[in-house]
Design a protein around this motif. Structure first.
Motif, PDB file in Angstrom:
ATOM      1  N   GLU A 164      60.460   4.980  43.743  1.00  0.00           N
ATOM      2  CA  GLU A 164      61.443   5.065  44.822  1.00  0.00           C
ATOM      3  C   GLU A 164      62.148   3.730  45.003  1.00  0.00           C
ATOM      4  OE1 GLU A 164      61.191   6.924  49.130  1.00  0.00           O
ATOM      5  OE2 GLU A 164      60.436   4.856  49.171  1.00  0.00           O
ATOM      6  N   ALA A 165      61.366   2.643  44.986  1.00  0.00           N
ATOM      7  CA  ALA A 165      61.933   1.314  45.215  1.00  0.00           C
ATOM      8  C   ALA A 165      63.001   0.969  44.184  1.00  0.00           C
ATOM      9  CB  ALA A 165      60.820   0.262  45.202  1.00  0.00           C
ATOM     10  N   VAL A 166      62.752   1.256  42.900  1.00  0.00           N
ATOM     11  CA  VAL A 166      63.736   0.855  41.891  1.00  0.00           C
ATOM     12  C   VAL A 166      64.988   1.717  41.928  1.00  0.00           C
ATOM     13  CG1 VAL A 166      62.013  -0.220  40.386  1.00  0.00           C
ATOM     14  CG2 VAL A 166      62.664   2.179  39.989  1.00  0.00           C
ATOM     15  N   THR A 167      64.890   2.982  42.406  1.00  0.00           N
ATOM     16  CA  THR A 167      66.115   3.760  42.555  1.00  0.00           C
ATOM     17  C   THR A 167      66.989   3.165  43.658  1.00  0.00           C
ATOM     18  OG1 THR A 167      65.069   5.340  44.092  1.00  0.00           O
ATOM     19  CG2 THR A 167      65.043   5.899  41.757  1.00  0.00           C
ATOM     20  N   TYR A 168      66.346   2.724  44.729  1.00  0.00           N
ATOM     21  CA  TYR A 168      67.101   2.106  45.822  1.00  0.00           C
ATOM     22  C   TYR A 168      67.700   0.776  45.365  1.00  0.00           C
ATOM     23  CZ  TYR A 168      68.441   0.724  50.527  1.00  0.00           C
ATOM     24  OH  TYR A 168      69.169   0.348  51.633  1.00  0.00           O
ATOM     25  N   ILE A 169      66.900  -0.018  44.646  1.00  0.00           N
ATOM     26  CA  ILE A 169      67.364  -1.307  44.141  1.00  0.00           C
ATOM     27  C   ILE A 169      68.547  -1.118  43.187  1.00  0.00           C
ATOM     28  CG2 ILE A 169      66.714  -3.220  42.609  1.00  0.00           C
ATOM     29  CD1 ILE A 169      63.871  -2.985  43.888  1.00  0.00           C
ATOM     30  N   ALA A 170      68.451  -0.122  42.308  1.00  0.00           N
ATOM     31  CA  ALA A 170      69.543   0.136  41.364  1.00  0.00           C
ATOM     32  C   ALA A 170      70.832   0.466  42.097  1.00  0.00           C
ATOM     33  CB  ALA A 170      69.161   1.278  40.423  1.00  0.00           C
ATOM     34  N   ASN A 171      70.727   1.224  43.188  1.00  0.00           N
ATOM     35  CA  ASN A 171      71.929   1.572  43.937  1.00  0.00           C
ATOM     36  C   ASN A 171      72.498   0.374  44.692  1.00  0.00           C
ATOM     37  OD1 ASN A 171      73.831   3.670  44.664  1.00  0.00           O
ATOM     38  ND2 ASN A 171      73.008   3.522  46.739  1.00  0.00           N
ATOM     39  N   VAL A 172      71.624  -0.532  45.149  1.00  0.00           N
ATOM     40  CA  VAL A 172      72.119  -1.775  45.764  1.00  0.00           C
ATOM     41  C   VAL A 172      72.893  -2.589  44.731  1.00  0.00           C
ATOM     42  CG1 VAL A 172      71.443  -3.972  46.816  1.00  0.00           C
ATOM     43  CG2 VAL A 172      70.304  -1.859  47.514  1.00  0.00           C
ATOM     44  N   LEU A 173      72.410  -2.624  43.505  1.00  0.00           N
ATOM     45  CA  LEU A 173      73.151  -3.312  42.445  1.00  0.00           C
ATOM     46  C   LEU A 173      74.522  -2.668  42.249  1.00  0.00           C
ATOM     47  CD1 LEU A 173      70.360  -3.869  39.747  1.00  0.00           C
ATOM     48  CD2 LEU A 173      71.247  -5.531  41.390  1.00  0.00           C
ATOM     49  N   ARG A 174      74.560  -1.339  42.303  1.00  0.00           N
ATOM     50  CA  ARG A 174      75.838  -0.628  42.116  1.00  0.00           C
ATOM     51  C   ARG A 174      76.832  -0.992  43.200  1.00  0.00           C
ATOM     52  NH1 ARG A 174      78.433   3.847  44.037  1.00  0.00           N
ATOM     53  NH2 ARG A 174      76.764   4.204  45.555  1.00  0.00           N
ATOM     54  N   THR A 176      76.628  -3.615  45.530  1.00  0.00           N
ATOM     55  CA  THR A 176      76.733  -5.018  45.959  1.00  0.00           C
ATOM     56  C   THR A 176      76.908  -5.997  44.808  1.00  0.00           C
ATOM     57  OG1 THR A 176      75.247  -4.424  47.788  1.00  0.00           O
ATOM     58  CG2 THR A 176      75.635  -6.769  47.419  1.00  0.00           C
ATOM     59  N   TYR A 177      76.354  -5.658  43.649  1.00  0.00           N
ATOM     60  CA  TYR A 177      76.401  -6.575  42.503  1.00  0.00           C
ATOM     61  C   TYR A 177      76.928  -5.831  41.272  1.00  0.00           C
ATOM     62  CZ  TYR A 177      73.179  -9.170  45.547  1.00  0.00           C
ATOM     63  OH  TYR A 177      72.586  -9.816  46.610  1.00  0.00           O
ATOM     64  N   PRO A 178      78.212  -5.479  41.267  1.00  0.00           N
ATOM     65  CA  PRO A 178      78.742  -4.644  40.170  1.00  0.00           C
ATOM     66  C   PRO A 178      78.599  -5.275  38.788  1.00  0.00           C
ATOM     67  CG  PRO A 178      80.511  -5.535  41.545  1.00  0.00           C
ATOM     68  CD  PRO A 178      79.234  -5.797  42.270  1.00  0.00           C
ATOM     69  N   ALA A 179      78.678  -6.598  38.683  1.00  0.00           N
ATOM     70  CA  ALA A 179      78.533  -7.239  37.370  1.00  0.00           C
ATOM     71  C   ALA A 179      77.124  -7.053  36.832  1.00  0.00           C
ATOM     72  CB  ALA A 179      78.880  -8.725  37.467  1.00  0.00           C
ATOM     73  N   ALA A 180      76.127  -7.189  37.708  1.00  0.00           N
ATOM     74  CA  ALA A 180      74.743  -6.969  37.291  1.00  0.00           C
ATOM     75  C   ALA A 180      74.500  -5.498  36.997  1.00  0.00           C
ATOM     76  CB  ALA A 180      73.782  -7.459  38.365  1.00  0.00           C
ATOM     77  N   PHE A 181      75.096  -4.613  37.799  1.00  0.00           N
ATOM     78  CA  PHE A 181      74.923  -3.178  37.573  1.00  0.00           C
ATOM     79  C   PHE A 181      75.461  -2.777  36.209  1.00  0.00           C
ATOM     80  CE2 PHE A 181      76.232   1.310  38.033  1.00  0.00           C
ATOM     81  CZ  PHE A 181      74.979   1.860  38.322  1.00  0.00           C
ATOM     82  N   ALA A 182      76.524  -3.413  35.775  1.00  0.00           N
ATOM     83  CA  ALA A 182      77.093  -3.110  34.458  1.00  0.00           C
ATOM     84  C   ALA A 182      76.106  -3.427  33.339  1.00  0.00           C
ATOM     85  CB  ALA A 182      78.383  -3.902  34.252  1.00  0.00           C
ATOM     86  N   ASN A 183      75.175  -4.341  33.607  1.00  0.00           N
ATOM     87  CA  ASN A 183      74.174  -4.717  32.608  1.00  0.00           C
ATOM     88  C   ASN A 183      72.844  -3.989  32.798  1.00  0.00           C
ATOM     89  OD1 ASN A 183      75.867  -6.526  31.264  1.00  0.00           O
ATOM     90  ND2 ASN A 183      75.344  -8.203  32.647  1.00  0.00           N
ATOM     91  N   LEU A 184      72.781  -3.105  33.808  1.00  0.00           N
ATOM     92  CA  LEU A 184      71.594  -2.285  34.007  1.00  0.00           C
ATOM     93  C   LEU A 184      71.699  -1.081  33.077  1.00  0.00           C
ATOM     94  CD1 LEU A 184      68.990  -1.555  35.532  1.00  0.00           C
ATOM     95  CD2 LEU A 184      70.420  -0.457  37.272  1.00  0.00           C
ATOM     96  N   LYS A 185      70.783  -0.971  32.144  1.00  0.00           N
ATOM     97  CA  LYS A 185      70.891   0.029  31.093  1.00  0.00           C
ATOM     98  C   LYS A 185      70.081   1.296  31.332  1.00  0.00           C
ATOM     99  CE  LYS A 185      73.661  -2.606  28.830  1.00  0.00           C
ATOM    100  NZ  LYS A 185      75.092  -2.251  28.791  1.00  0.00           N
ATOM    101  N   TYR A 186      69.096   1.228  32.236  1.00  0.00           N
ATOM    102  CA  TYR A 186      68.186   2.372  32.313  1.00  0.00           C
ATOM    103  C   TYR A 186      67.283   2.236  33.525  1.00  0.00           C
ATOM    104  CZ  TYR A 186      64.306   5.403  30.650  1.00  0.00           C
ATOM    105  OH  TYR A 186      63.332   6.350  30.521  1.00  0.00           O
ATOM    106  N   VAL A 187      66.951   3.375  34.141  1.00  0.00           N
ATOM    107  CA  VAL A 187      65.956   3.429  35.208  1.00  0.00           C
ATOM    108  C   VAL A 187      64.850   4.391  34.774  1.00  0.00           C
ATOM    109  CG1 VAL A 187      65.464   4.104  37.587  1.00  0.00           C
ATOM    110  CG2 VAL A 187      67.567   2.856  37.061  1.00  0.00           C
ATOM    111  N   GLN A 188      63.615   3.889  34.736  1.00  0.00           N
ATOM    112  CA  GLN A 188      62.452   4.676  34.320  1.00  0.00           C
ATOM    113  C   GLN A 188      61.549   4.942  35.522  1.00  0.00           C
ATOM    114  OE1 GLN A 188      61.011   5.829  30.866  1.00  0.00           O
ATOM    115  NE2 GLN A 188      60.482   7.048  32.669  1.00  0.00           N
ATOM    116  N   LEU A 189      61.377   6.218  35.868  1.00  0.00           N
ATOM    117  CA  LEU A 189      60.553   6.611  37.002  1.00  0.00           C
ATOM    118  C   LEU A 189      59.228   7.178  36.491  1.00  0.00           C
ATOM    119  CD1 LEU A 189      63.318   8.349  39.152  1.00  0.00           C
ATOM    120  CD2 LEU A 189      62.635   5.935  39.124  1.00  0.00           C
ATOM    121  N   LEU A 190      58.133   6.585  36.942  1.00  0.00           N
ATOM    122  CA  LEU A 190      56.804   6.953  36.469  1.00  0.00           C
ATOM    123  C   LEU A 190      56.047   7.628  37.604  1.00  0.00           C
ATOM    124  CD1 LEU A 190      56.293   3.573  34.631  1.00  0.00           C
ATOM    125  CD2 LEU A 190      56.826   5.770  33.556  1.00  0.00           C
TER     126      LEU A 190
END
Length: 322
Positions: A164-174, A176-190
């Motif tokens: 749950e935490a990394v899905t929320y973090i990924a969306n904050v990157l989207r 608030t930090y678009p340059a970093a989000f562009a370099n986010l390649k994948y979200v793995q939920l276990l």
């Protein structure tokens, strides 16, 4: 000494010297026990953060691997080493499960401000004065890799409440930090689990649904230990995609922890089966490698040899969006 003998000796000496020169692209794999700073309410915390340096000086990407509720970064060490062995640099921070100010991996009140501060680790990673770069520089020095820099690309992986935490973090990157989000390649939920409060996972997934970011889960069947697969249910409800990962048909909530789990997990979630841990680690690492490289290795997806062997063997079933 004859001329031919001298030439032979010189050639041998040259061969030995060439063999002795280290290959700058390779180094020993190293694990470093570090720390990282993060704001929390009126204070600044410095939680433990482990770094896993691969046996290459050019890692494929940085994998941020987040443990779950009431767990620690030590519990995801086994999976971290699998990513490390595949050529990834891995970062595993230790986040609280209970905290006076709500600075927790799970949402027991409102941890959104804290998770936004955690997202800033990735969002501000290129700033040498910020937390992630500082933590990395100290770890790299200890590892004998002083002067190296963080990989440009990132992967977010999370187990249980960490999912749950990394899905929320990924969306904050989207947002608030678009340059970093562009370099986010994948979200793995276990085997992701929703928190008892708030809507962090729904917020994250619905925001990410507007992007093409790959998001896949490796889950276990619904039962008490994973809150009846609450995170997987949320994933398949929010993302209308033809492939969202797999469910291990006889899986345990402890599968993601593998050899680094302990009785506190197995007591409530059951002991993992070796075939499930192997399948989880194999799929997670290879999906991450493909997402980073922009490739699709057919064997690890529906219709592929390895995937179909798991499917026909009853080890997995396919997850799809509703």
């Amino acid at each position: 000494m004859s001329l031919s003998l001298r030439r032979a000796s010189a050639a041998l000496a040259l061969s030995i010297s060439l063999l002795a020169v280290p290959n700058p692209a390779h180094a020993a794999a190293v694990e470093v026990d570090g720390e990282i700073s993060v704001p929390c309410g009126p204070a600044t915390y410095t939680p433990d953060a482990d770094w896993y340096f691969p046996a290459t000086t050019s890692p494929k990407a940085l994998v941020y691997l987040q443990h779950g509720f009431s767990r620690s970064n030590a519990n995801v060490a086994d999976l971290a080493r699998k990513y490390q062995a595949a050529g990834f640099l891995v970062f595993t921070p230790n986040l609280p499960s209970t905290d006076l100010y709500g600075c927790t991996v799970n949402n027991t009140g409102n941890n959104t401000v804290f998770l936004s501060s955690v997202a800033a680790w990735i969002g501000q990673a290129t700033d040498t004065g910020k937390a992630l770069a500082t933590s990395y520089a100290a770890a790299a020095k200890t590892a004998g890799r002083a002067g190296s820099t963080l990989p440009a690309n990132y992967i977010l992986a999370g187990h249980s409440a960490g999912g749950e935490a990394v899905t929320y973090i990924a969306n904050v990157l989207r947002t608030t930090y678009p340059a970093a989000f562009a370099n986010l390649k994948y979200v793995q939920l276990l085997d992701p689990v929703k928190s008892p409060s708030g809507s962090n996972m729904a917020t994250g997934l619905n925001g990410l649904a507007t992007s093409a970011l790959p998001i896949l889960a490796i889950s276990s069947p619904p039962y008490l230990a994973n809150s009846n697969a609450s995170g997987t249910v949320e994933l398949t409800a929010d993302l209308d995609r033809p492939f969202l990962g797999v469910r291990l048909t006889t899986g345990s909530h402890c599968d993601a922890e593998g050899a680094s789990t302990n009785f506190l997990c197995t007591l409530t979630a059951g002991t993992s089966k070796a075939r499930n841990v192997t399948a989880l680690q194999t799929l997670a690492v290879n999906w991450a490698a493909d997402a980073t490289a922009g490739t699709t290795t057919a064997s690890y997806y529906p219709g592929g040899t390895y995937y179909q062997s798991l499917l026909t063997g009853g080890v997995i079933e396919t997850l799809t969006g509703n």
